[in-house]
Design an enzyme around this catalytic site. Structure first.
Site, PDB file in Angstrom:
ATOM      1  N   ASP A   1      40.865  39.980  39.668  1.00  0.00           N
ATOM      2  CA  ASP A   1      39.571  40.137  38.975  1.00  0.00           C
ATOM      3  C   ASP A   1      38.846  41.374  39.516  1.00  0.00           C
ATOM      4  OD1 ASP A   1      39.106  39.018  41.505  1.00  0.00           O
ATOM      5  OD2 ASP A   1      37.388  37.820  40.840  1.00  0.00           O
TER       6      ASP A   1
ATOM      7  N   ASP B   1      40.165  43.895  45.002  1.00  0.00           N
ATOM      8  CA  ASP B   1      41.305  43.737  44.083  1.00  0.00           C
ATOM      9  C   ASP B   1      41.887  45.106  43.739  1.00  0.00           C
ATOM     10  OD1 ASP B   1      40.880  40.720  42.780  1.00  0.00           O
ATOM     11  OD2 ASP B   1      39.004  41.716  43.268  1.00  0.00           O
TER      12      ASP B   1
ATOM     13  N   ASN C   1      34.921  38.084  39.574  1.00  0.00           N
ATOM     14  CA  ASN C   1      33.897  39.012  40.061  1.00  0.00           C
ATOM     15  C   ASN C   1      32.980  39.473  38.931  1.00  0.00           C
ATOM     16  OD1 ASN C   1      34.548  39.060  42.799  1.00  0.00           O
ATOM     17  ND2 ASN C   1      36.235  40.494  42.438  1.00  0.00           N
TER      18      ASN C   1
ATOM     19  N   THR D   1      44.388  36.908  43.391  1.00  0.00           N
ATOM     20  CA  THR D   1      43.286  37.396  44.235  1.00  0.00           C
ATOM     21  C   THR D   1      41.939  37.195  43.542  1.00  0.00           C
ATOM     22  OG1 THR D   1      43.465  39.664  43.408  1.00  0.00           O
ATOM     23  CG2 THR D   1      44.777  39.109  45.352  1.00  0.00           C
TER      24      THR D   1
ATOM     25  N   PHE E   1      34.364  32.313  47.519  1.00  0.00           N
ATOM     26  CA  PHE E   1      34.078  32.603  46.105  1.00  0.00           C
ATOM     27  C   PHE E   1      35.220  32.218  45.159  1.00  0.00           C
ATOM     28  CE2 PHE E   1      34.191  35.526  42.464  1.00  0.00           C
ATOM     29  CZ  PHE E   1      32.980  35.205  41.856  1.00  0.00           C
ATOM     30  N   ASN E   2      36.446  32.664  45.392  1.00  0.00           N
ATOM     31  CA  ASN E   2      37.529  32.450  44.416  1.00  0.00           C
ATOM     32  C   ASN E   2      37.776  30.956  44.165  1.00  0.00           C
ATOM     33  OD1 ASN E   2      37.999  35.178  44.119  1.00  0.00           O
ATOM     34  ND2 ASN E   2      39.689  35.248  45.606  1.00  0.00           N
TER      35      ASN E   2
ATOM     36  N   HIS F   1      39.574  41.856  51.446  1.00  0.00           N
ATOM     37  CA  HIS F   1      40.163  40.504  51.347  1.00  0.00           C
ATOM     38  C   HIS F   1      41.496  40.502  50.594  1.00  0.00           C
ATOM     39  CE1 HIS F   1      36.136  38.847  52.332  1.00  0.00           C
ATOM     40  NE2 HIS F   1      35.653  39.685  51.428  1.00  0.00           N
ATOM     41  N   ASP F   2      41.462  41.030  49.368  1.00  0.00           N
ATOM     42  CA  ASP F   2      42.600  40.827  48.465  1.00  0.00           C
ATOM     43  C   ASP F   2      43.840  41.607  48.903  1.00  0.00           C
ATOM     44  OD1 ASP F   2      40.951  39.191  47.037  1.00  0.00           O
ATOM     45  OD2 ASP F   2      40.421  40.717  45.552  1.00  0.00           O
TER      46      ASP F   2
HETATM   47  C1  BDR Z   1      37.005  37.144  47.182  1.00  0.00           C
HETATM   48  O1  BDR Z   1      35.914  37.095  46.263  1.00  0.00           O
HETATM   49  C2  BDR Z   1      35.855  38.268  45.505  1.00  0.00           C
HETATM   50  O2  BDR Z   1      34.535  38.720  45.397  1.00  0.00           O
HETATM   51  C3  BDR Z   1      36.758  39.268  46.175  1.00  0.00           C
HETATM   52  O3  BDR Z   1      37.356  40.120  45.224  1.00  0.00           O
HETATM   53  C4  BDR Z   1      37.787  38.407  46.865  1.00  0.00           C
HETATM   54  O4  BDR Z   1      38.856  38.083  46.008  1.00  0.00           O
HETATM   55  C5  BDR Z   1      36.469  37.087  48.585  1.00  0.00           C
HETATM   56  O5  BDR Z   1      35.764  35.888  48.771  1.00  0.00           O
HETATM   57 CA    CA Z   2      39.243  39.276  43.945  1.00  0.00          CA
END
Ligand code: BDR
Ligand code: CA
Length: 318
Positions: free
Chosen positions: A10, A15, A39, A124, A165-166, A238-239
């Site tokens: 996303d 990403d 996102n 991701t 979040f994801n 992160h991703d």
């Molecule tokens: C995740 O949330 C999204 O905002 C980032 O792209 C990542 O995948 C981190 O919590």
């Molecule tokens: Ca992401």
């Protein structure tokens, strides 16, 4: 032989960097990219994926647009982190290609059916597309080598005190994936808050060429947003940590553990409940990232992304 992967994402700053890391890594064969709402809305995450491919001079990589909302809940986006476009900060070139026809879930099923050997799925974003794939196309399960996802946390959350979040955006999909019986690896915040690009790393990238400059500008924006929202001017990529784990499994140490996803409690919905102490009596169902050599991650990322510039400059138009 490179490991075939499908990136389900996303974009999203991190990403975008995950896509570039995959393209830059000879250990991986990026079969295709699927997009999901997370996102930002899926129309924007799809355009962003195509634009990132334009930056890299790789419009040949197929992109399929997927779910525009979570399985059963309303969509919440992360514009506070990623901006209105989902990729605010750098000037991003126009897309040089179109999404492939049809829904991402059908595209994934087709790519998996056609694959010469089992494919690693690297989600991701919210897990909506993956849950739909497993529900609608159970016949493709043998073609899935494993799922290496960015999401969840053993400890703190980043969107609520409990949840990452994801997973929080679509906890029902996440519960289906962790309960799927497939080989699942969770690369969560415990790991990704140590997979950073430092200011010095960004300067090395900025000086390296057009792709490096694009990534440096993404991290400038990300760092400023992290400072504003969380009071800490860091750029956790992160991703890209999930992609790095497929490239080199020695950077992140994992443990085999039970992970369940909270889908009911208003206070803790989206929490990945990880049985780190083995007290639940529930069976192990996932590999969970527990520690990471953060510097090795950053070195891999900088090394690969500076290398990508060699063939990307002319196509990116930057
Ligand atoms: C995740 O949330 C999204 O905002 C980032 O792209 C990542 O995948 C981190 O919590
Ligand atoms: Ca992401």
């Amino acid at each position: 032989m490179p490991t075939p992967i499908i990136l389900d994402c996303d974009p999203g700053h991190d990403d975008a960097i995950a896509i570039l890391l995959a393209l830059a890594s000879p250990e991986l064969d990026l079969v295709g990219i699927t997009t999901v709402a997370g996102n930002t809305t899926v129309d924007k995450t799809t355009v962003n994926a195509l634009r990132v491919l334009a930056v890299a001079g790789r419009p040949d990589v197929p992109v399929a647009a997927g779910a525009d909302r979570p399985l059963v809940r309303e969509l919440h986006v992360a514009e506070h982190i990623h901006g209105v476009s989902g990729l605010d900060g750098p000037e991003v070139p126009e897309a040089a290609s179109e999404p492939v026809p049809g829904h991402a879930v059908e595209a994934m099923a087709g790519w998996l059916a056609a694959a010469a050997r089992p494919v690693t799925l690297v989600p991701t974003g919210p897990l909506t597309n993956i849950a739909l794939l497993l529900e609608r196309h159970p016949q493709v399960r043998p073609s899935i080598e494993r799922i290496v996802l960015m999401g969840g946390s053993i400890g703190l959350g980043n969107v609520t005190p409990s949840a990452e979040f994801n997973i929080w955006v679509d906890p029902d999909a996440a519960a289906a994936v962790f309960g799927s019986g497939l080989d699942v690896t969770m690369v969560g915040l415990d790991v990704t808050h140590h997979t950073l690009l430092s200011v010095d790393d960004s300067e090395v990238l900025r000086a390296s060429g057009s792709v490096g400059r694009f990534v440096a500008e993404l991290t400038d924006f990300f760092r400023a947003r992290y400072a504003r929202i969380y009071g800490d001017p860091i750029a956790p990529i992160h991703d890209a940590a999930a992609v790095a784990h497929v490239i080199d499994p020695t950077i992140i140490k994992t443990r085999r553990l039970n992970v369940e996803v909270e889908t009911a409690s208003p206070l803790t919905v989206g929490r990945t409940v990880v049985d780190l102490m083995g007290v639940s009596g529930r069976s192990d169902n996932a590999w969970v990232g527990v520690t990471v050599e953060g510097r090795r991650f950053s070195e891999l990322l900088v090394d690969r992304l500076t290398g990508l510039d060699g063939h990307a400059g002319s196509a990116s138009g930057l």
